[in-house]
Design a protein around this motif. Structure first.
Motif, PDB file in Angstrom:
ATOM      1  N   ALA A 287       0.852  -1.187   0.000  1.00  0.00           N
ATOM      2  CA  ALA A 287       0.000   0.000   0.000  1.00  0.00           C
ATOM      3  C   ALA A 287       0.890   1.240   0.000  1.00  0.00           C
ATOM      4  O   ALA A 287       2.044   1.185   0.446  1.00  0.00           O
ATOM      5  N   VAL A 288       0.357   2.354  -0.463  1.00  0.00           N
ATOM      6  CA  VAL A 288       1.053   3.637  -0.292  1.00  0.00           C
ATOM      7  C   VAL A 288       1.233   3.846   1.209  1.00  0.00           C
ATOM      8  O   VAL A 288       0.264   3.776   1.972  1.00  0.00           O
ATOM      9  N   SER A 296       5.928   5.141  -3.684  1.00  0.00           N
ATOM     10  CA  SER A 296       4.995   4.410  -4.548  1.00  0.00           C
ATOM     11  C   SER A 296       4.909   5.045  -5.930  1.00  0.00           C
ATOM     12  O   SER A 296       5.284   6.207  -6.127  1.00  0.00           O
ATOM     13  N   ASP A 297       4.384   4.281  -6.872  1.00  0.00           N
ATOM     14  CA  ASP A 297       4.220   4.761  -8.241  1.00  0.00           C
ATOM     15  C   ASP A 297       3.307   5.999  -8.261  1.00  0.00           C
ATOM     16  O   ASP A 297       2.323   6.046  -7.525  1.00  0.00           O
ATOM     17  N   PRO A 298       3.624   6.985  -9.113  1.00  0.00           N
ATOM     18  CA  PRO A 298       2.841   8.234  -9.059  1.00  0.00           C
ATOM     19  C   PRO A 298       1.388   8.114  -9.528  1.00  0.00           C
ATOM     20  O   PRO A 298       0.541   8.874  -9.074  1.00  0.00           O
ATOM     21  N   THR A 299       1.096   7.173 -10.430  1.00  0.00           N
ATOM     22  CA  THR A 299      -0.290   7.136 -10.946  1.00  0.00           C
ATOM     23  C   THR A 299      -1.049   5.886 -10.542  1.00  0.00           C
ATOM     24  O   THR A 299      -2.263   5.816 -10.725  1.00  0.00           O
ATOM     25  N   ASN A 300      -0.368   4.901 -10.028  1.00  0.00           N
ATOM     26  CA  ASN A 300      -1.057   3.700  -9.546  1.00  0.00           C
ATOM     27  C   ASN A 300      -0.904   3.668  -8.030  1.00  0.00           C
ATOM     28  O   ASN A 300       0.045   3.107  -7.499  1.00  0.00           O
ATOM     29  N   ALA A 335     -19.226  -8.792 -10.234  1.00  0.00           N
ATOM     30  CA  ALA A 335     -19.511  -9.040  -8.813  1.00  0.00           C
ATOM     31  C   ALA A 335     -19.421  -7.759  -7.980  1.00  0.00           C
ATOM     32  O   ALA A 335     -19.559  -7.799  -6.757  1.00  0.00           O
ATOM     33  N   GLY A 336     -19.171  -6.627  -8.642  1.00  0.00           N
ATOM     34  CA  GLY A 336     -19.076  -5.354  -7.919  1.00  0.00           C
ATOM     35  C   GLY A 336     -17.852  -5.254  -7.025  1.00  0.00           C
ATOM     36  O   GLY A 336     -17.871  -4.552  -6.008  1.00  0.00           O
ATOM     37  N   VAL A 337     -16.766  -5.938  -7.391  1.00  0.00           N
ATOM     38  CA  VAL A 337     -15.537  -5.913  -6.575  1.00  0.00           C
ATOM     39  C   VAL A 337     -14.681  -4.711  -6.977  1.00  0.00           C
ATOM     40  O   VAL A 337     -14.445  -4.482  -8.169  1.00  0.00           O
ATOM     41  N   LYS A 338     -14.227  -3.948  -5.993  1.00  0.00           N
ATOM     42  CA  LYS A 338     -13.367  -2.784  -6.275  1.00  0.00           C
ATOM     43  C   LYS A 338     -11.946  -3.250  -6.615  1.00  0.00           C
ATOM     44  O   LYS A 338     -11.401  -4.127  -5.939  1.00  0.00           O
ATOM     45  N   VAL A 339     -11.362  -2.653  -7.650  1.00  0.00           N
ATOM     46  CA  VAL A 339     -10.032  -3.068  -8.123  1.00  0.00           C
ATOM     47  C   VAL A 339      -9.101  -1.858  -8.191  1.00  0.00           C
ATOM     48  O   VAL A 339      -9.510  -0.782  -8.619  1.00  0.00           O
ATOM     49  N   GLN A 340      -7.863  -2.031  -7.761  1.00  0.00           N
ATOM     50  CA  GLN A 340      -6.825  -1.028  -7.977  1.00  0.00           C
ATOM     51  C   GLN A 340      -5.606  -1.731  -8.589  1.00  0.00           C
ATOM     52  O   GLN A 340      -5.517  -2.954  -8.574  1.00  0.00           O
ATOM     53  N   THR A 341      -4.696  -0.935  -9.142  1.00  0.00           N
ATOM     54  CA  THR A 341      -3.546  -1.550  -9.813  1.00  0.00           C
ATOM     55  C   THR A 341      -2.242  -1.149  -9.138  1.00  0.00           C
ATOM     56  O   THR A 341      -2.053  -0.007  -8.749  1.00  0.00           O
ATOM     57  N   PHE A 342      -1.353  -2.142  -9.044  1.00  0.00           N
ATOM     58  CA  PHE A 342      -0.039  -1.904  -8.446  1.00  0.00           C
ATOM     59  C   PHE A 342       1.048  -2.017  -9.512  1.00  0.00           C
ATOM     60  O   PHE A 342       1.102  -2.994 -10.265  1.00  0.00           O
ATOM     61  N   TYR A 343       1.890  -1.025  -9.546  1.00  0.00           N
ATOM     62  CA  TYR A 343       3.164  -1.089 -10.269  1.00  0.00           C
ATOM     63  C   TYR A 343       4.246  -0.603  -9.318  1.00  0.00           C
ATOM     64  O   TYR A 343       3.984   0.250  -8.469  1.00  0.00           O
ATOM     65  N   ASN A 344       5.451  -1.109  -9.475  1.00  0.00           N
ATOM     66  CA  ASN A 344       6.582  -0.511  -8.767  1.00  0.00           C
ATOM     67  C   ASN A 344       6.902   0.831  -9.390  1.00  0.00           C
ATOM     68  O   ASN A 344       6.575   1.086 -10.550  1.00  0.00           O
ATOM     69  N   ARG A 345       7.543   1.693  -8.616  1.00  0.00           N
ATOM     70  CA  ARG A 345       8.165   2.853  -9.250  1.00  0.00           C
ATOM     71  C   ARG A 345       9.164   2.325 -10.288  1.00  0.00           C
ATOM     72  O   ARG A 345       9.795   1.295 -10.083  1.00  0.00           O
ATOM     73  N   SER A 346       9.300   3.026 -11.388  1.00  0.00           N
ATOM     74  CA  SER A 346      10.167   2.536 -12.469  1.00  0.00           C
ATOM     75  C   SER A 346      11.640   2.533 -12.081  1.00  0.00           C
ATOM     76  O   SER A 346      12.456   1.869 -12.722  1.00  0.00           O
TER      77      SER A 346
END
Ligand SMILES: [Zn+2]
Length: 413
Positions: A287-288, A296-300, A335-346
């Protein structure tokens, strides 16, 4: 067994596998042994334990598989042979690091000695779980003797040994009855809710016992399907998955092949089925950190309480690609599940997980999924209760989904 009981008592991979097996037993699943000839019946549940790994499945007549993979082990300290280190006054335990622990967090907190011991009875050798009924502490050096401790504190695991007793015999008595052992010093704190509203779960081994528990519980609760539903929980992820029972081994591939064999499918049909099967590789994501948001990644921006996390990586450390991401998102949106995306900082080095490694053993389209957590690999880690609920709903939806590959299209219902 609820999630807190599972976290509390699953000190090592061996414990986690046996506790998952007990959950399967209670649900009427049948234990299979790899050395036996299997006779599988449609609609029934089965499981196999190899070392600290367990693979459970609901056997169906259809050829495809829907698999959730996770890992049963967590960073800790592994006891060496001749572990008693006696200086005439104190007996300490000679151990080495197992995995990439955040070692400073292991100091000055209750540790248990736990794992697997081998007992010899005549010609027979038997393995059993071991859990100490006492606690052990790894004492830090007082601030007065280490004035720089708050600025820089480097941990040398050969110097910093846990304090076991005021004599040598207690330690030799403890391991003496056994001909061999795989014993670990592990955090022994109980899970607890934290936050003003109890919104967080703080516990040892959230990574990845949350994945193990939710995948097995979801499998046991799943409705019968035309696909064989699988929960595969592997040991040795923290040390690279390269052991005889790890995700890089033939454990999963052998079980899937034996299922196909029971279905009287040809090798041709078995291989065709893999291409229209799907794996959810389940492991937690960073998590952030509110004190260190720049890490953390700036946009994810993955946050606690933000729902399940899809993880992707250009270098292939995570298995998610465009196709599998779209399939997972379609299942979750239904199913109405909330999703977020993870990337490492480049500019940061990626951690990796078992999905990419199990791909080498059995190559099935895969998604890397998890929930957000803080303090990964600390003696205690923190996640949000609402995300655990979201993960349960995500896995239920996955096991219920119907996925068909039809020519150039993939149909998800
Ligand atoms: Zn993990």
């Amino acid at each position: 067994m609820d999630v807190c009981e599972f976290l509390k008592s699953s000190y090592t991979a061996y414990h986690a596998a046996e506790h998952a097996a007990a959950m399967c037993d209670k649900a009427g699943f049948v234990r299979l042994r790899e050395q036996d000839i299997w006779r599988l019946e449609g609609g029934k549940g089965y499981y196999v334990v190899r070392g600290g790994s367990i693979v459970a499945f609901r056997y169906a007549k259809g050829g495809k598989f829907r698999i959730v993979a996770s890992h049963t082990d967590s960073p800790c300290l592994k006891l060496k042979e001749n572990a008693a280190c006696f200086d005439g006054t104190h007996c300490r335990l000679n151990a080495e690091g197992y995995g990439g622990g955040l070692w400073y967090t292991f100091f000055d907190r209750p540790l248990a000695l736990a794992g697997r011991v081998i007992r010899e009875k005549g010609d027979a050798l038997t393995a059993e779980l071991f859990t100490s009924d006492f606690r052990i502490v790894l004492p830090s050096l007082a601030i007065h003797q280490n004035r720089e401790a708050n600025e820089k504190f480097a941990v040398n695991l050969q110097t910093e040994l846990a304090l076991a007793a005021l004599n040598e015999t207690s330690v030799s008595d403890m391991v003496g009855p056994y001909s061999a052992y795989d014993l670990f010093l592990v955090p022994a704190e109980e899970p607890f809710s934290s936050g003003a509203n109890g919104e967080f779960l703080t516990s040892p081994r959230l990574d990845d016992l949350l994945g193990v528990y939710t995948s097995v519980a979801s499998l046991l609760a799943a409705e019968p399907s035309s696909d064989t539903l699988v929960a595969a929980c592997f040991e040795a992820e923290e040390i690279g998955s390269g052991t005889q029972s790890g995700a890089g081994s033939d454990l999963l591939r052998n079980i899937l092949s034996r299922i196909s064999n029971a279905q009287k499918r040809s090798l041709e049909e078995e291989l065709a089925a893999y291409s229209s099967s799907l794996v959810f590789s389940l492991d937690n994501a960073h998590a952030v950190h509110p004190n260190h948001p720049e890490k953390s990644d700036p946009t994810n921006r993955v946050v606690l309480g933000g729902g399940v996390v899809l993880k992707a990586h250009a270098g292939g450390a995570y298995t998610t690609d465009g196709w599998t991401s779209a399939i997972a998102r379609k299942i979750f949106s239904g199913a109405g599940v909330k999703v977020q995306t993870f990337y490492n900082r480049s500019d940061a080095k990626s951690g990796s997980t078992l999905g990419a490694i199990s791909m080498r053993a059995v190559s099935i389209p895969s998604v890397d999924l998890g929930i957000a957590q803080l303090a990964m690999h600390s003696a205690v880690e923190t996640a949000a209760w609402s995300d655990i609920k979201e993960l349960e709903r995500a896995l239920a939806a996955f096991y219920q989904a119907e996925i068909e590959v039809a020519g150039n299209e993939i149909i998800v219902k």
